[in-house]
Motif scaffolding. Structure first.
Motif, short mmCIF file in Angstrom:
data_model
loop_
_atom_site.label_atom_id
_atom_site.label_comp_id
_atom_site.label_asym_id
_atom_site.label_seq_id
_atom_site.Cartn_x
_atom_site.Cartn_y
_atom_site.Cartn_z
N PRO A 28 46.64 2.81 -12.23
CA PRO A 28 45.26 3.11 -11.83
C PRO A 28 44.25 3.03 -12.98
CG PRO A 28 46.76 4.68 -10.84
CD PRO A 28 47.57 3.85 -11.81
N GLU A 29 44.72 3.22 -14.23
CA GLU A 29 43.83 3.20 -15.39
C GLU A 29 43.74 1.85 -16.08
OE1 GLU A 29 46.51 5.50 -15.35
OE2 GLU A 29 45.29 6.97 -14.29
N THR A 30 44.67 0.95 -15.80
CA THR A 30 44.71 -0.34 -16.50
C THR A 30 45.08 -1.46 -15.54
OG1 THR A 30 47.07 -0.20 -17.06
CG2 THR A 30 45.53 0.76 -18.64
N TYR A 31 44.83 -2.68 -15.98
CA TYR A 31 45.40 -3.84 -15.33
C TYR A 31 46.21 -4.57 -16.38
CZ TYR A 31 41.09 -6.12 -17.02
OH TYR A 31 40.04 -6.57 -17.79
N ALA A 32 46.97 -5.57 -15.99
CA ALA A 32 47.89 -6.22 -16.91
C ALA A 32 47.62 -7.71 -17.03
CB ALA A 32 49.32 -6.00 -16.46
N GLY A 86 36.94 -9.24 -26.51
CA GLY A 86 35.96 -8.29 -25.99
C GLY A 86 36.54 -7.23 -25.08
N LYS A 87 37.87 -7.16 -24.99
CA LYS A 87 38.52 -6.15 -24.15
C LYS A 87 39.35 -5.20 -25.02
CE LYS A 87 38.98 -9.10 -20.06
NZ LYS A 87 38.17 -10.21 -20.52
N CYS A 88 39.46 -3.95 -24.59
CA CYS A 88 40.39 -3.01 -25.23
C CYS A 88 41.74 -3.22 -24.55
CB CYS A 88 39.91 -1.58 -25.04
SG CYS A 88 38.43 -1.17 -25.97
N TYR A 89 42.79 -3.40 -25.35
CA TYR A 89 44.12 -3.65 -24.78
C TYR A 89 45.22 -3.13 -25.70
CZ TYR A 89 44.41 -7.58 -28.03
OH TYR A 89 44.44 -8.35 -29.17
N TYR A 96 50.33 -7.24 -21.58
CA TYR A 96 49.22 -6.53 -22.21
C TYR A 96 48.61 -5.57 -21.19
CZ TYR A 96 49.23 -10.36 -25.63
OH TYR A 96 49.57 -11.28 -26.59
N SER A 97 48.49 -4.31 -21.55
CA SER A 97 47.75 -3.35 -20.72
C SER A 97 46.29 -3.45 -21.13
CB SER A 97 48.25 -1.93 -20.95
OG SER A 97 49.55 -1.77 -20.45
#
Length: 98
Positions: free
Chosen positions: A27-31, A56-59, A81-82
């Motif tokens: 629910p908090e991340t996509y992969a 540009g993404k936090c992962y 990668y989360s």
């Protein structure tokens, strides 16, 4: 082996070399699931769409292992990668885009 990965939005597909898809994770991340020949480095041109997507993404890269796969050239590196829709803050390990 790639056919057993989850369904999602395809980012990249070069048969026998590299596949990358975006799918639900938690629910908090996509992969971002990347399945690639170990002959492809993270700085190689074939890996560029993955790097462009992550820019540009936090992962975080919690899953990264090698798989013997005769359908891939040299086997396969399986990375998941989360990706956080917004920065999770300093208490969560990740590569920060901010």
């Amino acid at each position: 082996m790639f056919s057993t990965l989850p369904a999602g939005r395809e980012i990249l597909a070069i048969p026998c070399w590299i596949y990358a898809i975006v799918t639900a994770n938690t629910p908090e991340t996509y992969a971002l699931v990347v399945y690639s020949s170990p002959l492809i480095g993270e700085t190689d041109e074939m890996f560029r769409p993955v790097n462009d997507y992550l820019a540009g993404k936090c992962y975080w890269l919690p899953i990264n292992y090698y798989v013997e796969d005769p359908e891939m050239i040299g086997g396969a590196d399986h990375r998941v990668y989360s990706i956080y829709p917004r920065c999770p803050g300093v208490d969560v390990p990740h590569v920060c885009a901010e």
